[in-house]
Motif scaffolding. Structure first.
Motif, PDB file in Angstrom:
ATOM      1  N   GLU A  61      -5.029  -1.687  14.354  1.00 25.58           N
ATOM      2  CA  GLU A  61      -3.854  -2.102  15.126  1.00 25.58           C
ATOM      3  C   GLU A  61      -3.998  -1.728  16.600  1.00 25.58           C
ATOM      4  OE1 GLU A  61      -0.730  -0.121  13.092  1.00 25.58           O
ATOM      5  OE2 GLU A  61      -0.785  -1.434  11.326  1.00 25.58           O
ATOM      6  N   GLN A 114      -6.444   1.832   9.422  1.00 26.45           N
ATOM      7  CA  GLN A 114      -5.463   0.784   9.688  1.00 26.45           C
ATOM      8  C   GLN A 114      -4.858   0.942  11.080  1.00 26.45           C
ATOM      9  OE1 GLN A 114      -4.793  -1.903   7.894  1.00 26.45           O
ATOM     10  NE2 GLN A 114      -3.390  -2.572   9.497  1.00 26.45           N
ATOM     11  N   ASP A 128       0.849  -1.185   0.000  1.00 25.26           N
ATOM     12  CA  ASP A 128       0.000   0.000   0.000  1.00 25.26           C
ATOM     13  C   ASP A 128       0.888   1.239   0.000  1.00 25.26           C
ATOM     14  OD1 ASP A 128       0.670   0.867   2.772  1.00 25.26           O
ATOM     15  OD2 ASP A 128      -0.388  -0.963   3.333  1.00 25.26           O
ATOM     16  N   SER A 132      -7.820   5.794   5.080  1.00 24.09           N
ATOM     17  CA  SER A 132      -7.378   4.398   5.149  1.00 24.09           C
ATOM     18  C   SER A 132      -6.242   4.217   6.147  1.00 24.09           C
ATOM     19  CB  SER A 132      -6.935   3.912   3.762  1.00 24.09           C
ATOM     20  OG  SER A 132      -8.003   3.984   2.844  1.00 24.09           O
TER      21      SER A 132
END
Length: 535
Positions: free
Chosen positions: A220, A216, A159, A212
């Motif tokens: 986490e 993410q 990514d 995004s």
């Protein structure tokens, strides 16, 4: 012919016929020396045309120096081709070195200089052009070079969600560059992106609004902590301000976010309403501390400002300046025992902590710097209660009810008197009575016997040290002896004479009866037994 055959074999193995001067084949032929002799023979006109033609067919280098340079150039070009295969471009950073220590970045810069000076032959220039070589060093060192680093990051990580503080292996701050591209896309920015640049970033899946990346990080965070109660000021290790990102999602709400993003957050268990987060923290606080009187500056272990949150709920109920509470929210808070009047509730909360302190320590003599587990400054609160009631002057700013509740705990308005009283209570527990000998000194050096005698005088005294009714009652609770019996007033017997270190020999036996034993030695007078009632 033997030397020529060895040269053909060398070319098949190495791809060229530039043989080092000292090279020797495996079967012991000094091929390097043979090659040097062919060059010398041609210079001297001793080499026939047929042999010259055969060597030319092998691209034999008649100039040894030029041959060596060409071999090195070809080796460097091969390294550049390997870089292209690995990174997808030939925009080599200036300080880049290959695994074998070759300064490929410096070599690339040297080719640009050679091209400008005209010292690069057409064959070499064609090989570089075929690899997409960028001849403009300024262009290569700026946007295109950074873009290629971003493309390389994607090939490595899957990514382009580059952390803000990320730097590539060559020291380039790629994270900062990515942030700059988001800013540069905005209208009116100083270095606004061209349409071609935007298109190239879109082609590799560039995320323009960092959503995004925030999602993410939230995933986490949940995996690590087991929840998504992210503190507002929380920053991840790579510099992403996750707390602010969460706040933005709640501010936009479900109505202001796309259906796809709402679904992703819902599937993760995201709580869109911060009020529910605070209420859950309040319930956890009650389970741990037994009440919900949260100190104003209290912060939970995960960074939630619960004290401030509780204050805002009272403001919202009172005047709605922050937000008006719904009936359901009010009921949820009251079910937890939430107090809307903070002053009264704070005193009750502090009193409860004093009760717990006495249960743990046996008294209410709280040190001035004592702080409870939840951060409440209990020692300071206790000192404030004493300042509100000045027994000697009769002045009070403490209600009768609160005074009675404190005295019901055995609260000491005079700290020194309270410590002496505690010493007397320990004495009674050890000896079973409170008739302390006049000269008795406790193990910590306190003259308890003297203090006890002073209390007898202070009960009926007209001085400022006169005992108040509360102190008299507390002494009576210890079965304090106000009138000392006559036999208890007699002075203690003198201590026995000190024995010499080297005692004399015993006297000879005598028919006289032995003398009575000396009185027992003692370091202090044992506490007398309380007098018995003659009746």
């Amino acid at each position: 012919e033997q030397g020529f055959r060895r040269l053909v074999a060398f070319m098949r193995e190495h791809g060229h016929v530039v043989v080092p001067g000292g090279f020797i084949t495996e079967d012991g032929i000094a091929l390097g020396s043979w090659v040097s002799r062919q060059r010398a023979a041609r210079r001297n006109g001793e080499l026939n045309a047929e042999r010259i033609s055969r060597l030319d067919n092998l691209d034999f280098a008649w100039d040894a120096k030029e041959a060596t340079i060409q071999v090195k150039w070809d080796a460097a070009c091969d390294r550049l081709a390997a870089y292209l295969q690995e990174h997808g471009d030939v925009l080599v950073p200036a300080i880049y070195q290959t695994d074998d220590g070759f300064n490929l970045g410096a070599w690339v810069d040297a080719q640009r200089e050679a091209e400008q000076e005209g010292s690069l032959d057409e064959e070499q220039k064609k090989r570089l052009d075929d690899m997409g070589f960028v001849w403009d060093g300024r262009r290569a060192s700026n946007w295109d070079l950074a873009y290629q680093r971003l493309a390389s990051y994607k090939r490595q990580h899957g990514d382009v969600l580059v952390p803000a503080n990320y730097a590539s292996d060559d020291g380039f701050f790629l994270g900062q560059w990515v942030v700059g591209q988001r800013i540069a896309r905005q209208e009116g920015s100083e270095n606004q992106l061209a349409a071609e640049q935007i298109e190239r970033l879109d082609d590799i899946g560039f995320d323009w609004d960092t959503w995004s990346l925030g999602y993410q990080h939230l995933v986490e965070f949940k995996q690590e902590h087991g929840h998504m109660l992210v503190p507002q000021m929380f920053v991840t290790e790579d510099g992403f301000r996750l707390g602010h990102w969460i706040k933005s999602q709640r501010r936009l709400g479900q109505a202001g976010s796309s259906a796809d993003r709402v679904k992703q957050l819902d599937d993760l268990g995201f709580d869109w309403d911060l009020w529910s987060v605070g209420c859950q923290h309040l319930a956890d606080y009650k389970q741990k501390h037994g009440h919900v009187q949260v100190p104003p500056d209290f912060v939970t272990s995960d960074g939630f400002y619960l004290g401030q949150w509780a204050t805002r709920q009272r403001m919202a109920r009172r005047d709605g300046t922050v937000r008006r509470l719904t009936d359901d929210q009010i009921n949820q808070l009251e079910d937890l025992g939430f107090a809307w009047e903070v002053r009264a509730s704070n005193w009750d909360s502090a009193y409860q902590q004093l009760v717990e302190y006495k249960q743990q320590h046996g008294d209410a003599l709280v040190p001035g710097d004592h702080v409870s587990d939840d951060g409440f400054k209990l020692g300071k609160w206790v000192a404030t209660q004493r300042s509100k009631l000045q027994v000697a002057s009769g002045l009070t700013r403490l209600s009768a009810n609160r005074r009675a509740r404190l005295e019901g705990l055995g609260f000491d308005w005079d700290v020194r008197w309270g410590r002496a009283y505690r010493c007397l209570a320990d004495y009674k527990q050890e000896y079973g009575h409170s008739l302390v000998p006049p000269h008795f000194v406790s193990s910590d050096g306190f003259r308890l016997g003297t203090w006890v005698a002073k209390q007898r005088l202070a009960r009926d005294s007209g001085s400022a040290d006169k005992l108040d009714t509360y102190q008299v009652k507390r002494l009576d609770d210890l079965d304090f002896v106000w009138e000392v019996p006559a036999q208890a007033k007699s002075p203690p017997p003198p201590p026995p004479p000190r024995q010499p270190r080297n005692p004399p020999p015993p006297p000879p036996k005598s028919p006289l009866p032995p003398p009575p034993p000396p009185p027992p030695s003692a370091t202090r007078l044992p506490p007398p037994q309380p007098p018995t009632d003659p009746g």
